[in-house]
Design a protein around this motif. Structure first.
Motif, PDB file in Angstrom:
ATOM      1  N   PRO A 132     -19.569  17.135  17.844  1.00 19.59           N
ATOM      2  CA  PRO A 132     -18.872  17.373  19.116  1.00 19.59           C
ATOM      3  C   PRO A 132     -19.431  18.553  19.891  1.00 19.59           C
ATOM      4  O   PRO A 132     -19.389  18.554  21.128  1.00 19.59           O
ATOM      5  CB  PRO A 132     -17.416  17.617  18.686  1.00 19.59           C
ATOM      6  CG  PRO A 132     -17.475  17.985  17.246  1.00 19.59           C
ATOM      7  CD  PRO A 132     -18.642  17.241  16.691  1.00 19.59           C
ATOM      8  N   LEU A 133     -19.956  19.556  19.210  1.00 17.41           N
ATOM      9  CA  LEU A 133     -20.568  20.685  19.899  1.00 17.41           C
ATOM     10  C   LEU A 133     -21.820  20.253  20.643  1.00 17.41           C
ATOM     11  O   LEU A 133     -22.039  20.631  21.808  1.00 17.41           O
ATOM     12  CB  LEU A 133     -20.921  21.785  18.894  1.00 17.41           C
ATOM     13  CG  LEU A 133     -19.747  22.441  18.151  1.00 17.41           C
ATOM     14  CD1 LEU A 133     -20.274  23.347  17.048  1.00 17.41           C
ATOM     15  CD2 LEU A 133     -18.867  23.226  19.124  1.00 17.41           C
ATOM     16  N   ILE A 134     -22.651  19.448  19.981  1.00 11.75           N
ATOM     17  CA  ILE A 134     -23.886  18.979  20.597  1.00 11.75           C
ATOM     18  C   ILE A 134     -23.579  18.036  21.750  1.00 11.75           C
ATOM     19  O   ILE A 134     -24.155  18.143  22.841  1.00 11.75           O
ATOM     20  CB  ILE A 134     -24.770  18.283  19.539  1.00 11.75           C
ATOM     21  CG1 ILE A 134     -25.177  19.278  18.448  1.00 11.75           C
ATOM     22  CG2 ILE A 134     -26.006  17.660  20.183  1.00 11.75           C
ATOM     23  CD1 ILE A 134     -25.802  18.639  17.227  1.00 11.75           C
ATOM     24  N   THR A 135     -22.672  17.102  21.515  1.00  9.87           N
ATOM     25  CA  THR A 135     -22.332  16.120  22.536  1.00  9.87           C
ATOM     26  C   THR A 135     -21.774  16.780  23.790  1.00  9.87           C
ATOM     27  O   THR A 135     -22.086  16.380  24.916  1.00  9.87           O
ATOM     28  CB  THR A 135     -21.299  15.115  21.986  1.00  9.87           C
ATOM     29  OG1 THR A 135     -21.824  14.488  20.817  1.00  9.87           O
ATOM     30  CG2 THR A 135     -20.974  14.044  23.017  1.00  9.87           C
ATOM     31  N   SER A 136     -20.941  17.799  23.623  1.00 15.09           N
ATOM     32  CA  SER A 136     -20.289  18.465  24.750  1.00 15.09           C
ATOM     33  C   SER A 136     -21.145  19.552  25.379  1.00 15.09           C
ATOM     34  O   SER A 136     -20.722  20.174  26.361  1.00 15.09           O
ATOM     35  CB  SER A 136     -18.957  19.073  24.290  1.00 15.09           C
ATOM     36  OG  SER A 136     -18.128  18.094  23.711  1.00 15.09           O
ATOM     37  N   ARG A 157     -15.941  10.716  33.325  1.00 13.35           N
ATOM     38  CA  ARG A 157     -15.981   9.678  32.304  1.00 13.35           C
ATOM     39  C   ARG A 157     -17.395   9.153  32.103  1.00 13.35           C
ATOM     40  O   ARG A 157     -17.834   8.930  30.966  1.00 13.35           O
ATOM     41  CB  ARG A 157     -15.040   8.538  32.688  1.00 13.35           C
ATOM     42  CG  ARG A 157     -14.926   7.454  31.633  1.00 13.35           C
ATOM     43  CD  ARG A 157     -13.917   6.409  32.037  1.00 13.35           C
ATOM     44  NE  ARG A 157     -12.566   6.969  32.130  1.00 13.35           N
ATOM     45  CZ  ARG A 157     -11.501   6.276  32.493  1.00 13.35           C
ATOM     46  NH1 ARG A 157     -11.615   4.992  32.803  1.00 13.35           N
ATOM     47  NH2 ARG A 157     -10.311   6.852  32.536  1.00 13.35           N
ATOM     48  N   ALA A 158     -18.137   8.951  33.175  1.00  8.81           N
ATOM     49  CA  ALA A 158     -19.511   8.466  33.067  1.00  8.81           C
ATOM     50  C   ALA A 158     -20.377   9.467  32.317  1.00  8.81           C
ATOM     51  O   ALA A 158     -21.181   9.094  31.441  1.00  8.81           O
ATOM     52  CB  ALA A 158     -20.088   8.207  34.465  1.00  8.81           C
ATOM     53  N   ASP A 159     -20.238  10.735  32.642  1.00  9.01           N
ATOM     54  CA  ASP A 159     -20.999  11.783  31.962  1.00  9.01           C
ATOM     55  C   ASP A 159     -20.687  11.790  30.471  1.00  9.01           C
ATOM     56  O   ASP A 159     -21.599  11.872  29.632  1.00  9.01           O
ATOM     57  CB  ASP A 159     -20.660  13.138  32.591  1.00  9.01           C
ATOM     58  CG  ASP A 159     -21.392  14.286  31.934  1.00  9.01           C
ATOM     59  OD1 ASP A 159     -22.518  14.586  32.354  1.00  9.01           O
ATOM     60  OD2 ASP A 159     -20.831  14.887  30.985  1.00  9.01           O
ATOM     61  N   ILE A 183     -22.144  10.734  24.672  1.00  6.07           N
ATOM     62  CA  ILE A 183     -21.791  10.227  23.345  1.00  6.07           C
ATOM     63  C   ILE A 183     -22.827   9.220  22.863  1.00  6.07           C
ATOM     64  O   ILE A 183     -23.280   9.260  21.707  1.00  6.07           O
ATOM     65  CB  ILE A 183     -20.385   9.596  23.371  1.00  6.07           C
ATOM     66  CG1 ILE A 183     -19.322  10.678  23.521  1.00  6.07           C
ATOM     67  CG2 ILE A 183     -20.130   8.794  22.096  1.00  6.07           C
ATOM     68  CD1 ILE A 183     -17.917  10.133  23.643  1.00  6.07           C
ATOM     69  N   LEU A 184     -23.227   8.295  23.732  1.00  5.77           N
ATOM     70  CA  LEU A 184     -24.201   7.276  23.352  1.00  5.77           C
ATOM     71  C   LEU A 184     -25.562   7.904  23.057  1.00  5.77           C
ATOM     72  O   LEU A 184     -26.239   7.519  22.098  1.00  5.77           O
ATOM     73  CB  LEU A 184     -24.328   6.251  24.474  1.00  5.77           C
ATOM     74  CG  LEU A 184     -25.165   5.001  24.192  1.00  5.77           C
ATOM     75  CD1 LEU A 184     -24.691   4.292  22.932  1.00  5.77           C
ATOM     76  CD2 LEU A 184     -25.115   4.046  25.380  1.00  5.77           C
ATOM     77  N   ASP A 185     -25.955   8.890  23.832  1.00  9.42           N
ATOM     78  CA  ASP A 185     -27.243   9.541  23.595  1.00  9.42           C
ATOM     79  C   ASP A 185     -27.236  10.341  22.300  1.00  9.42           C
ATOM     80  O   ASP A 185     -28.249  10.417  21.598  1.00  9.42           O
ATOM     81  CB  ASP A 185     -27.584  10.467  24.768  1.00  9.42           C
ATOM     82  CG  ASP A 185     -28.980  11.057  24.646  1.00  9.42           C
ATOM     83  OD1 ASP A 185     -29.921  10.285  24.364  1.00  9.42           O
ATOM     84  OD2 ASP A 185     -29.136  12.278  24.810  1.00  9.42           O
ATOM     85  N   GLN A 191     -19.368   2.491  14.505  1.00  9.51           N
ATOM     86  CA  GLN A 191     -17.925   2.284  14.605  1.00  9.51           C
ATOM     87  C   GLN A 191     -17.251   3.515  15.197  1.00  9.51           C
ATOM     88  O   GLN A 191     -16.349   3.408  16.035  1.00  9.51           O
ATOM     89  CB  GLN A 191     -17.328   1.955  13.244  1.00  9.51           C
ATOM     90  CG  GLN A 191     -15.827   1.664  13.293  1.00  9.51           C
ATOM     91  CD  GLN A 191     -15.244   1.364  11.924  1.00  9.51           C
ATOM     92  OE1 GLN A 191     -15.934   1.453  10.910  1.00  9.51           O
ATOM     93  NE2 GLN A 191     -13.976   1.006  11.889  1.00  9.51           N
ATOM     94  N   SER A 192     -17.681   4.696  14.757  1.00 11.85           N
ATOM     95  CA  SER A 192     -17.114   5.933  15.285  1.00 11.85           C
ATOM     96  C   SER A 192     -17.398   6.072  16.771  1.00 11.85           C
ATOM     97  O   SER A 192     -16.525   6.480  17.551  1.00 11.85           O
ATOM     98  CB  SER A 192     -17.681   7.136  14.531  1.00 11.85           C
ATOM     99  OG  SER A 192     -17.304   7.111  13.175  1.00 11.85           O
ATOM    100  N   LEU A 193     -18.624   5.735  17.174  1.00 11.39           N
ATOM    101  CA  LEU A 193     -18.978   5.825  18.587  1.00 11.39           C
ATOM    102  C   LEU A 193     -18.091   4.908  19.422  1.00 11.39           C
ATOM    103  O   LEU A 193     -17.533   5.311  20.440  1.00 11.39           O
ATOM    104  CB  LEU A 193     -20.447   5.454  18.781  1.00 11.39           C
ATOM    105  CG  LEU A 193     -21.023   5.553  20.194  1.00 11.39           C
ATOM    106  CD1 LEU A 193     -22.514   5.855  20.109  1.00 11.39           C
ATOM    107  CD2 LEU A 193     -20.837   4.254  20.985  1.00 11.39           C
ATOM    108  N   LEU A 194     -17.941   3.654  18.989  1.00 13.38           N
ATOM    109  CA  LEU A 194     -17.111   2.706  19.726  1.00 13.38           C
ATOM    110  C   LEU A 194     -15.655   3.150  19.764  1.00 13.38           C
ATOM    111  O   LEU A 194     -14.980   3.023  20.786  1.00 13.38           O
ATOM    112  CB  LEU A 194     -17.230   1.313  19.103  1.00 13.38           C
ATOM    113  CG  LEU A 194     -18.573   0.606  19.302  1.00 13.38           C
ATOM    114  CD1 LEU A 194     -18.652  -0.644  18.432  1.00 13.38           C
ATOM    115  CD2 LEU A 194     -18.769   0.232  20.768  1.00 13.38           C
ATOM    116  N   THR A 195     -15.159   3.676  18.649  1.00 14.86           N
ATOM    117  CA  THR A 195     -13.774   4.144  18.599  1.00 14.86           C
ATOM    118  C   THR A 195     -13.550   5.294  19.560  1.00 14.86           C
ATOM    119  O   THR A 195     -12.489   5.389  20.207  1.00 14.86           O
ATOM    120  CB  THR A 195     -13.411   4.585  17.166  1.00 14.86           C
ATOM    121  OG1 THR A 195     -13.612   3.477  16.268  1.00 14.86           O
ATOM    122  CG2 THR A 195     -11.969   5.038  17.089  1.00 14.86           C
ATOM    123  N   SER A 196     -14.536   6.178  19.710  1.00 14.95           N
ATOM    124  CA  SER A 196     -14.380   7.345  20.577  1.00 14.95           C
ATOM    125  C   SER A 196     -14.248   6.970  22.045  1.00 14.95           C
ATOM    126  O   SER A 196     -13.753   7.767  22.851  1.00 14.95           O
ATOM    127  CB  SER A 196     -15.561   8.305  20.390  1.00 14.95           C
ATOM    128  OG  SER A 196     -16.757   7.751  20.899  1.00 14.95           O
TER     129      SER A 196
END
Length: 318
Positions: free
Chosen positions: A53-57, A174-176, A181-183, A206-211
């Motif tokens: 989550p740190l990297i993604t955000s 939301r787009a950002d 997350i996908l990247d 599965q985690s990605l889709l759930t998020s």
């Protein structure tokens, strides 16, 4: 509409959406951390899911300036309760409530009451209460408050300029988030060759889709095992998936067409160009080009679009 009012409405919506996105990401990370160690301990970064989550955000650098290592408690404290982190859930709720308070005449009383009550409840939380009440239960509460706000907005607000700026801020944020997350999955958490198609790979997808609340939609559409090609199609190109890039750009392009006049046609053109790339894009072409490269390009373009929106409509940052 005064640009300062538009600015507050736009960022009010962005901060509510950011709080929800952060809750989604942290909830999936928490659930991932509960998986058996032999499942987690494979692939780059997978043994330390709390780094994700740190990297993604985009918060890894400021986090490591304050903390020497990654742990569940420190990440949760930083991304939920830290008053110095402007992207923490605490700060997002506080900022959105303050924005709503400053433009009470532009929104309905139900919208303000919803944000105000959410902020009052948020102030009653601390880490001890989070642990006692359940981590996932708190994240569900954050998501439901965001859903409630959008429902109240949709159900009570006049479809005027104020409504359109709120919708614009929601879908830019939301787009950002979806692109980040996908990247992260493709570029940072890419498992080793031996893990592709295995348990680690499956749990990550599965985690990605759930998020992004996309797991059930994926099953409904494809009725098959999770494959990277189809996940990319679902989250990038399908316009019937609420959190896909295409769906977000549908709303952004349509909203800017309503807001722009002869003096801001360049902004509308930028949005239309980005929308057209998604509307007429093909998954095979994106994969051939490189999904990471495609998503980085999208993030740059959506950031430039946000900057142009600020320049044309909102309060200048300098």
């Amino acid at each position: 509409m005064l640009c300062r009012t538009a600015n507050e409405l736009y960022w009010m919506a962005r901060h509510i959406e950011r709080a929800e996105n952060t809750a989604r990401l942290l909830d999936v990370t928490y659930r991932t951390s509960l998986l058996p160690y032999q499942v987690r301990d494979s692939g780059l970064g997978w043994a330390e899911p709390w780094a994700v989550p740190l990297i993604t955000s985009g918060l890894a650098t400021p986090y490591y300036e304050r903390f020497s290592s990654v742990s569940a408690e420190s990440v949760l404290r930083y991304m939920i309760f830290d008053g110095t982190n402007p992207s923490s859930i605490y700060c997002c709720m506080r900022t959105s409530r303050e924005s709503a308070r400053s433009v009470r005449g532009a929104i309905t009383s139900e919208m303000y009451e919803d944000l105000n009550s959410a902020w009052i409840e948020m102030r009653g939380y601390d880490y001890a209460r989070l642990e006692a009440g359940g981590v996932s239960e708190f994240f569900d509460w954050v998501k439901m408050r965001s859903h409630l706000f959008r429902g109240v907005t949709f159900g009570t607000m006049l479809r005027d300029e104020a409504y359109h700026f709120i919708r614009l801020g929601t879908h830019i944020e939301r787009a950002d988030n979806t692109a980040r997350i996908l990247d992260t999955k493709y570029h940072i958490l890419l498992p080793s060759v031996t893990d592709v198609g295995g348990a680690v790979d499956y749990y990550q997808w599965q985690s990605l889709l759930t998020s992004v609340s996309g797991f059930e939609a994926y099953r409904k559409i494809y009725s098959d095992v999770i494959s990277p090609h189809r996940v990319a199609e679902l989250l990038v190109l399908r316009d019937d998936m609420p959190r896909s890039l295409h769906s977000c750009m549908n709303f952004i392009s349509e909203t800017l067409d309503r807001l722009c006049d002869e003096h801001s046609r360049e902004l509308s053109r930028q949005a239309g160009e980005l929308h057209a790339r998604l509307h007429f894009g093909r998954t095979d072409e994106i994969i051939h080009f490189g999904l990471h490269e495609y998503l980085v390009d999208f993030l740059e373009r959506i950031s430039e679009l946000g900057g142009e929106i600020s320049r044309v409509f909102l309060v200048p940052t300098n």
